[in-house]
Design an enzyme around this catalytic site. Structure first.
Site, PDB file in Angstrom:
ATOM      1  N   GLU A   1       0.809  -1.226   0.000  1.00  0.00           N
ATOM      2  CA  GLU A   1       0.000   0.000   0.000  1.00  0.00           C
ATOM      3  C   GLU A   1       0.845   1.280   0.000  1.00  0.00           C
ATOM      4  OE1 GLU A   1      -2.730  -0.516   3.270  1.00  0.00           O
ATOM      5  OE2 GLU A   1      -3.469  -2.420   2.477  1.00  0.00           O
TER       6      GLU A   1
ATOM      7  N   ASN B   1       2.105  -4.614  -3.436  1.00  0.00           N
ATOM      8  CA  ASN B   1       0.715  -5.008  -3.191  1.00  0.00           C
ATOM      9  C   ASN B   1      -0.084  -3.763  -2.813  1.00  0.00           C
ATOM     10  OD1 ASN B   1      -1.145  -7.292  -2.754  1.00  0.00           O
ATOM     11  ND2 ASN B   1      -1.070  -6.765  -0.577  1.00  0.00           N
TER      12      ASN B   1
ATOM     13  N   HIS C   1     -10.426  -6.031  -2.633  1.00  0.00           N
ATOM     14  CA  HIS C   1     -11.484  -5.930  -1.617  1.00  0.00           C
ATOM     15  C   HIS C   1     -12.683  -5.259  -2.292  1.00  0.00           C
ATOM     16  CE1 HIS C   1      -8.916  -7.312   1.590  1.00  0.00           C
ATOM     17  NE2 HIS C   1      -8.018  -6.389   1.330  1.00  0.00           N
TER      18      HIS C   1
ATOM     19  N   GLU D   1      -6.081 -10.548  -1.870  1.00  0.00           N
ATOM     20  CA  GLU D   1      -6.899 -10.445  -0.641  1.00  0.00           C
ATOM     21  C   GLU D   1      -8.383 -10.390  -0.991  1.00  0.00           C
ATOM     22  OE1 GLU D   1      -5.503  -7.226   1.880  1.00  0.00           O
ATOM     23  OE2 GLU D   1      -3.412  -7.638   1.412  1.00  0.00           O
TER      24      GLU D   1
ATOM     25  N   ASP E   1     -12.196 -10.364  -1.384  1.00  0.00           N
ATOM     26  CA  ASP E   1     -13.495 -10.530  -0.734  1.00  0.00           C
ATOM     27  C   ASP E   1     -14.484  -9.616  -1.449  1.00  0.00           C
ATOM     28  OD1 ASP E   1     -12.702  -8.061   0.489  1.00  0.00           O
ATOM     29  OD2 ASP E   1     -12.031  -9.120   2.289  1.00  0.00           O
TER      30      ASP E   1
HETATM   31  O1  G3I Z   1      -3.654  -8.112  18.703  1.00  0.00           O
HETATM   32  C1  G3I Z   1      -4.584  -7.161  19.206  1.00  0.00           C
HETATM   33  C2  G3I Z   1      -5.228  -7.649  20.494  1.00  0.00           C
HETATM   34  O2  G3I Z   1      -4.221  -7.763  21.468  1.00  0.00           O
HETATM   35  C3  G3I Z   1      -6.302  -6.658  20.919  1.00  0.00           C
HETATM   36  O3  G3I Z   1      -6.972  -7.196  22.036  1.00  0.00           O
HETATM   37  C4  G3I Z   1      -7.310  -6.458  19.797  1.00  0.00           C
HETATM   38  C5  G3I Z   1      -8.344  -5.400  20.158  1.00  0.00           C
HETATM   39  O4  G3I Z   1      -8.918  -4.825  19.033  1.00  0.00           O
HETATM   40  O5  G3I Z   1      -6.623  -6.008  18.633  1.00  0.00           O
HETATM   41  C6  G3I Z   1      -5.657  -6.921  18.178  1.00  0.00           C
HETATM   42  O6  G3I Z   1      -5.065  -6.418  17.013  1.00  0.00           O
HETATM   43  C7  G3I Z   1      -5.850  -6.450  15.850  1.00  0.00           C
HETATM   44  C8  G3I Z   1      -5.092  -7.210  14.776  1.00  0.00           C
HETATM   45  O7  G3I Z   1      -5.813  -7.177  13.558  1.00  0.00           O
HETATM   46  C9  G3I Z   1      -4.847  -8.664  15.168  1.00  0.00           C
HETATM   47  O8  G3I Z   1      -6.057  -9.334  15.309  1.00  0.00           O
HETATM   48  C10 G3I Z   1      -6.107  -5.033  15.388  1.00  0.00           C
HETATM   49  O9  G3I Z   1      -6.938  -4.359  16.324  1.00  0.00           O
HETATM   50  C11 G3I Z   1      -6.772  -5.044  14.047  1.00  0.00           C
HETATM   51  O10 G3I Z   1      -6.844  -3.697  13.549  1.00  0.00           O
HETATM   52  C12 G3I Z   1      -5.959  -5.863  13.062  1.00  0.00           C
HETATM   53  O11 G3I Z   1      -6.684  -5.866  11.857  1.00  0.00           O
HETATM   54  C13 G3I Z   1      -5.970  -6.373  10.745  1.00  0.00           C
HETATM   55  C14 G3I Z   1      -5.793  -5.281   9.709  1.00  0.00           C
HETATM   56  O12 G3I Z   1      -5.152  -5.824   8.576  1.00  0.00           O
HETATM   57  C15 G3I Z   1      -4.960  -4.118  10.210  1.00  0.00           C
HETATM   58  O13 G3I Z   1      -4.863  -3.167   9.216  1.00  0.00           O
HETATM   59  C16 G3I Z   1      -6.800  -7.492  10.157  1.00  0.00           C
HETATM   60  O14 G3I Z   1      -6.849  -8.567  11.094  1.00  0.00           O
HETATM   61  C17 G3I Z   1      -6.152  -7.942   8.863  1.00  0.00           C
HETATM   62  O15 G3I Z   1      -7.026  -8.859   8.229  1.00  0.00           O
HETATM   63  C18 G3I Z   1      -5.948  -6.747   7.954  1.00  0.00           C
HETATM   64  O16 G3I Z   1      -5.373  -7.160   6.754  1.00  0.00           O
HETATM   65  C19 G3I Z   1      -5.140  -6.116   5.823  1.00  0.00           C
HETATM   66  C20 G3I Z   1      -3.951  -6.512   4.994  1.00  0.00           C
HETATM   67  O17 G3I Z   1      -2.849  -6.786   5.826  1.00  0.00           O
HETATM   68  C21 G3I Z   1      -3.590  -5.435   3.990  1.00  0.00           C
HETATM   69  N1  G3I Z   1      -4.718  -5.075   3.181  1.00  0.00           N
HETATM   70  C22 G3I Z   1      -5.950  -4.764   3.903  1.00  0.00           C
HETATM   71  C23 G3I Z   1      -6.303  -5.880   4.861  1.00  0.00           C
HETATM   72  C24 G3I Z   1      -7.616  -5.603   5.552  1.00  0.00           C
HETATM   73  O18 G3I Z   1      -7.514  -4.500   6.399  1.00  0.00           O
END
Ligand code: G3I
Length: 469
Positions: A169, A210, A246, A274, A276
């Site tokens: 990104e 990406n 997406h 990715e 969906d």
């Molecule tokens: O690990 C913490 C946990 O300790 C805490 O309790 C919890 C509370 O919200 O958050 C946890 O972290 C989260 C993390 O995922 C792990 O689960 C974050 O809040 C959450 O924002 C994060 O989201 C991820 C996101 O990227 C961040 O931008 C998604 O799971 C993940 O699917 C997503 O993937 C991205 C790709 O890498 C890039 N392209 C877009 C895609 C979708 O956003």
């Protein structure tokens, strides 16, 4: 280096023959979920169908997903490529400077290896999920920190990954570079530097840029196109561009194919990384049918573009998707519902990949399955009880299910199982072929395994999906 990487190797003749012969199960299950009157798809797994067409079909999982047997059974059997959803990102792998933690990602790598899946590494340089120590560095120190991070992480996985999303990104929507810690410190030269550093650490991994919202032709994809062109002209090691995809229901861009083709014309591969397709909730028959069309469009587009190496869906089922948390009111974005039952988009995907259509389920059929696994180091026994919860007496039954990768049936009792791996159909025998409403019957089998002792998944009785207890 050679930058135009070939498609994944075509399967052997024997493998193609198996794919053609192993009719049914999951597809019949998908059929059951289609609107009344529509024929369902029959075939083998997304993975085997995709590989027979020379591409891969992948998914993303997080380490928390590894504790969900229903999820892992689908992931390990239906998908041939795996991307860790979060565990290879900087905030996990180098939370404080010089202190590396690869344990969470290693668990996902082990799962992929145990299921003979390839891996996409995601991601080395990204403005998000970036620990504050990086964005807080004096600009003059960012280059060394970035190179050290890339070198250590890529070296840790050297030889184990199919590809890396090296830079994720980098662009704003208007095509300007995102003013993140890396751009602010190094200008746009950070991209070439990151690619060269990754290539030095693992010369065999395919290196990707990406991004999202670059699937159609627009200012952002123009910027990516110009960047790729410039990097190629400088001889920077770059193998491919990942299009996150997406999508919003019904909005796959009309310029998608032409856009992918202008990138492959530059001498790079392209991948859908990715995928969906989010639906405004609640989903309806109409929206699920449109989603089936959208998934088929994406698959057909990749198949039509020489140099499109594969498709990865972001998450396994609707319960695992990031969409509801980020876009309130939207969801149902994947091929599987919250109980891992295939949706109409699964059936259209099977068809787009060349799977054949099969019969609709016997009307009035529904079922419940319980199963018990007893495993030892190289083998297991599985006892399965199926209950006819429908209103129709079955005179002859076939219980279809997906066997986890690595399990091979060696013998069975009270049913015949064909084939021994993958999508298996357990056929009734002469003495248990009648199954009245409310009646149950039990059968079992013995199998060898290569480490995955999960129970089978995606049961369907005479084409109708079963609930599992
Ligand atoms: O690990 C913490 C946990 O300790 C805490 O309790 C919890 C509370 O919200 O958050 C946890 O972290 C989260 C993390 O995922 C792990 O689960 C974050 O809040 C959450 O924002 C994060 O989201 C991820 C996101 O990227 C961040 O931008 C998604 O799971 C993940 O699917 C997503 O993937 C991205 C790709 O890498 C890039 N392209 C877009 C895609 C979708 O956003």
């Amino acid at each position: 280096m050679s930058v135009r990487t070939p498609r994944l190797p075509r399967p052997s003749r024997a493998r193609r023959a198996f794919g053609a012969a192993a009719v049914t199960a999951v597809a019949a299950l998908a059929a059951a979920l289609l609107p009344t009157g529509q024929a369902g798809a029959a075939g083998t797994t997304l993975r085997s169908l995709a590989e027979a067409r020379g591409i891969y079909f992948g998914t993303a999982i997080t380490q928390g997903d590894l504790g969900n047997p229903a999820l892992t059974a689908v992931a390990g059997s239906q998908f041939g490529m795996l991307t860790p959803g979060n565990e290879m990102k900087w905030d996990t792998t180098e939370p404080s400077q010089g202190s590396f933690n690869f344990a969470p990602a290693d668990r996902i790598v082990s799962f992929a290896q145990g299921n003979a899946m390839k891996l996409r590494g995601h991601t080395l340089v990204w403005h998000s999920q970036l620990p504050s120590w990086v964005s807080g560095l004096p600009p003059v120190q960012v280059k060394a920190a970035m190179e050290n991070h890339i070198t250590n992480e890529v070296a840790h996985y050297k030889g184990k990954l199919y590809s890396w999303d090296v830079v994720n990104e980098p662009f704003n929507e208007d095509g300007s570079f995102r003013a993140d810690a890396f751009y602010n410190a190094m200008g746009n030269g950070f991209v070439a530097d990151a690619l060269r550093t990754a290539h030095a650490a693992d010369p065999t991994a395919k290196l990707y840029l990406n991004d999202y919202n670059i699937e159609g032709q627009n200012p952002k994809s123009d910027a990516m196109y110009n960047l790729v062109k410039s990097l190629k002209s400088q001889g920077v090691p770059l193998d491919g561009v990942g299009f996150q995809a997406h999508f919003i229901l019904g909005q796959v861009p009309s310029t998608f194919k032409a856009n992918l083709q202008r990138f492959t014309a530059l001498g790079v591969n392209v991948a859908i990384t990715e995928l969906d397709d989010r639906i405004q909730l609640p989903a309806s028959t109409t929206s699920l049918t449109q989603q089936a069309n959208d998934y088929a469009t994406v698959i057909n587009t990749c198949l039509a573009v020489t140099g499109c190496v594969g498709i990865t869906q972001w998450g396994v089922g609707d319960a695992d998707s990031w969409i509801p948390g980020t876009f309130p009111g939207y969801g149902a974005a994947t091929l599987y519902d919250a109980d891992y039952r295939p949706k109409p988009a699964y059936a259209s995907s099977v068809t787009a990949l060349g799977g054949s259509t099969g019969p609709s389920p016997t009307p009035g059929t529904s079922c419940k399955v319980t199963s018990t696994v007893n495993a030892w180091n190289t083998g297991l026994t599985e006892d399965i009880t199926v209950t006819n919860t429908g209103s129709t007496t079955l005179n002859g039954w076939s219980l279809a299910f997906t066997l986890p990768v690595g399990q091979t049936v060696t013998n069975s009792w009270n049913a015949s199982l064909i084939p021994a791996t993958g999508q298996v159909a357990a056929q009734s025998t002469s003495y248990n072929s009648t199954l009245a409403p409310g009646a149950s019957t039990s059968f079992g089998f013995q199998a060898t395994h290569t480490g995955n002792t999960s129970p089978p998944a995606l049961f369907s009785l005479n084409g109708a999906p079963c609930t599992t207890a």
